[in-house]
Motif scaffolding. Structure first.
Motif, PDB file in Angstrom:
ATOM      1  N   HIS A 157     -15.625  -1.172 -57.340  1.00  0.00           N
ATOM      2  CA  HIS A 157     -14.506  -0.610 -56.568  1.00  0.00           C
ATOM      3  C   HIS A 157     -13.790   0.466 -57.390  1.00  0.00           C
ATOM      4  N   SER A 158     -13.633   0.240 -58.693  1.00  0.00           N
ATOM      5  CA  SER A 158     -12.965   1.239 -59.537  1.00  0.00           C
ATOM      6  C   SER A 158     -13.793   2.517 -59.621  1.00  0.00           C
ATOM      7  N   LEU A 159     -15.123   2.385 -59.664  1.00  0.00           N
ATOM      8  CA  LEU A 159     -15.993   3.554 -59.687  1.00  0.00           C
ATOM      9  C   LEU A 159     -15.850   4.341 -58.387  1.00  0.00           C
ATOM     10  N   LEU A 160     -15.939   3.641 -57.263  1.00  0.00           N
ATOM     11  CA  LEU A 160     -15.836   4.316 -55.968  1.00  0.00           C
ATOM     12  C   LEU A 160     -14.470   4.967 -55.777  1.00  0.00           C
ATOM     13  N   ALA A 161     -13.417   4.287 -56.222  1.00  0.00           N
ATOM     14  CA  ALA A 161     -12.068   4.849 -56.115  1.00  0.00           C
ATOM     15  C   ALA A 161     -11.928   6.111 -56.957  1.00  0.00           C
ATOM     16  N   ALA A 162     -12.499   6.102 -58.166  1.00  0.00           N
ATOM     17  CA  ALA A 162     -12.425   7.285 -59.032  1.00  0.00           C
ATOM     18  C   ALA A 162     -13.239   8.438 -58.441  1.00  0.00           C
ATOM     19  N   LEU A 163     -14.370   8.131 -57.823  1.00  0.00           N
ATOM     20  CA  LEU A 163     -15.180   9.175 -57.199  1.00  0.00           C
ATOM     21  C   LEU A 163     -14.475   9.766 -55.978  1.00  0.00           C
ATOM     22  N   ASP A 164     -13.797   8.904 -55.224  1.00  0.00           N
ATOM     23  CA  ASP A 164     -13.082   9.361 -54.023  1.00  0.00           C
ATOM     24  C   ASP A 164     -11.805  10.124 -54.350  1.00  0.00           C
ATOM     25  N   HIS A 165     -11.197   9.812 -55.498  1.00  0.00           N
ATOM     26  CA  HIS A 165      -9.904  10.403 -55.869  1.00  0.00           C
ATOM     27  C   HIS A 165      -9.956  10.917 -57.312  1.00  0.00           C
ATOM     28  N   PRO A 166     -10.721  11.977 -57.565  1.00  0.00           N
ATOM     29  CA  PRO A 166     -10.911  12.439 -58.943  1.00  0.00           C
ATOM     30  C   PRO A 166      -9.634  12.932 -59.628  1.00  0.00           C
ATOM     31  N   ASP A 167      -8.632  13.298 -58.864  1.00  0.00           N
ATOM     32  CA  ASP A 167      -7.388  13.781 -59.469  1.00  0.00           C
ATOM     33  C   ASP A 167      -6.405  12.658 -59.784  1.00  0.00           C
ATOM     34  N   ASP A 168      -6.741  11.435 -59.405  1.00  0.00           N
ATOM     35  CA  ASP A 168      -5.868  10.286 -59.654  1.00  0.00           C
ATOM     36  C   ASP A 168      -6.191   9.711 -61.032  1.00  0.00           C
ATOM     37  N   THR A 169      -5.400  10.085 -62.009  1.00  0.00           N
ATOM     38  CA  THR A 169      -5.687   9.691 -63.393  1.00  0.00           C
ATOM     39  C   THR A 169      -5.654   8.182 -63.591  1.00  0.00           C
ATOM     40  N   GLU A 170      -4.850   7.483 -62.828  1.00  0.00           N
ATOM     41  CA  GLU A 170      -4.804   6.022 -62.969  1.00  0.00           C
ATOM     42  C   GLU A 170      -6.115   5.394 -62.504  1.00  0.00           C
ATOM     43  N   ARG A 171      -6.674   5.887 -61.417  1.00  0.00           N
ATOM     44  CA  ARG A 171      -7.960   5.358 -60.939  1.00  0.00           C
ATOM     45  C   ARG A 171      -9.071   5.642 -61.946  1.00  0.00           C
ATOM     46  N   VAL A 172      -9.051   6.815 -62.540  1.00  0.00           N
ATOM     47  CA  VAL A 172     -10.045   7.159 -63.561  1.00  0.00           C
ATOM     48  C   VAL A 172      -9.854   6.263 -64.787  1.00  0.00           C
ATOM     49  N   ALA A 173      -8.609   5.972 -65.140  1.00  0.00           N
ATOM     50  CA  ALA A 173      -8.324   5.091 -66.285  1.00  0.00           C
ATOM     51  C   ALA A 173      -8.807   3.666 -66.013  1.00  0.00           C
ATOM     52  N   VAL A 174      -8.650   3.189 -64.785  1.00  0.00           N
ATOM     53  CA  VAL A 174      -9.136   1.849 -64.432  1.00  0.00           C
ATOM     54  C   VAL A 174     -10.656   1.810 -64.561  1.00  0.00           C
ATOM     55  N   LEU A 175     -11.333   2.847 -64.091  1.00  0.00           N
ATOM     56  CA  LEU A 175     -12.787   2.931 -64.256  1.00  0.00           C
ATOM     57  C   LEU A 175     -13.148   2.882 -65.732  1.00  0.00           C
ATOM     58  N   ALA A 176     -12.437   3.635 -66.544  1.00  0.00           N
ATOM     59  CA  ALA A 176     -12.716   3.664 -67.985  1.00  0.00           C
ATOM     60  C   ALA A 176     -12.532   2.284 -68.612  1.00  0.00           C
ATOM     61  N   ARG A 177     -11.516   1.552 -68.186  1.00  0.00           N
ATOM     62  CA  ARG A 177     -11.297   0.198 -68.733  1.00  0.00           C
ATOM     63  C   ARG A 177     -12.449  -0.734 -68.372  1.00  0.00           C
TER      64      ARG A 177
END
Length: 132
Positions: free
Chosen positions: A55-75
């Protein structure tokens, strides 16, 4: 590489997460046809379908400008790479391939240099000579 190399994972994972999210959902469509698509598939397969990590991967792909979503993916990525050395090895190898390939499509140029040298020239087109 991963044993005692968690600092390397910590340094690289944010770049991986940012690069994947910047590519967007096209990665899911392209699949392994591109180097970033291959990297995405390695990660998605390890995350598993329907998991919080996926879900974190899909959220980061859908919202690339959302730094929090990208950070969750990284975690999620950092945690799984620390737990699974083989996954970490595959992910880092795919990342190295993706970054080495750069974006050399069409008439683009990507220069890569590693090692030591006194003089290095990296250029696309040179008309005439080069003197040092």
């Amino acid at each position: 590489m991963v044993n005692g190399g968690n600092a390397m994972i910590d340094d690289v994972v944010p770049a991986i997460a940012a690069a994947l999210s910047a590519q967007g959902t096209e990665l899911l469509v392209a699949g392994s046809k591109s180097v970033f698509g291959s990297l995405c598939e390695i990660i998605r397969s390890r995350f598993g379908r329907g998991t919080p990590a996926e879900h974190s991967l899909l959220a980061a792909l859908d919202h690339p400008d959302d730094t929090e979503r990208v950070a969750v993916l990284a975690r999620h990525l950092t945690r799984l790479m620390a737990q699974d050395p083989e996954f970490a090895r595959q992910t880092l190898a795919a990342w190295n391939s993706a970054t080495a390939a750069g974006s050399a499509e069409g008439s683009a140029v990507v220069n890569n240099f590693s090692g030591q040298a006194d003089r290095v020239v990296q250029a696309r087109s040179i008309h005439g000579g080069i003197k040092f």
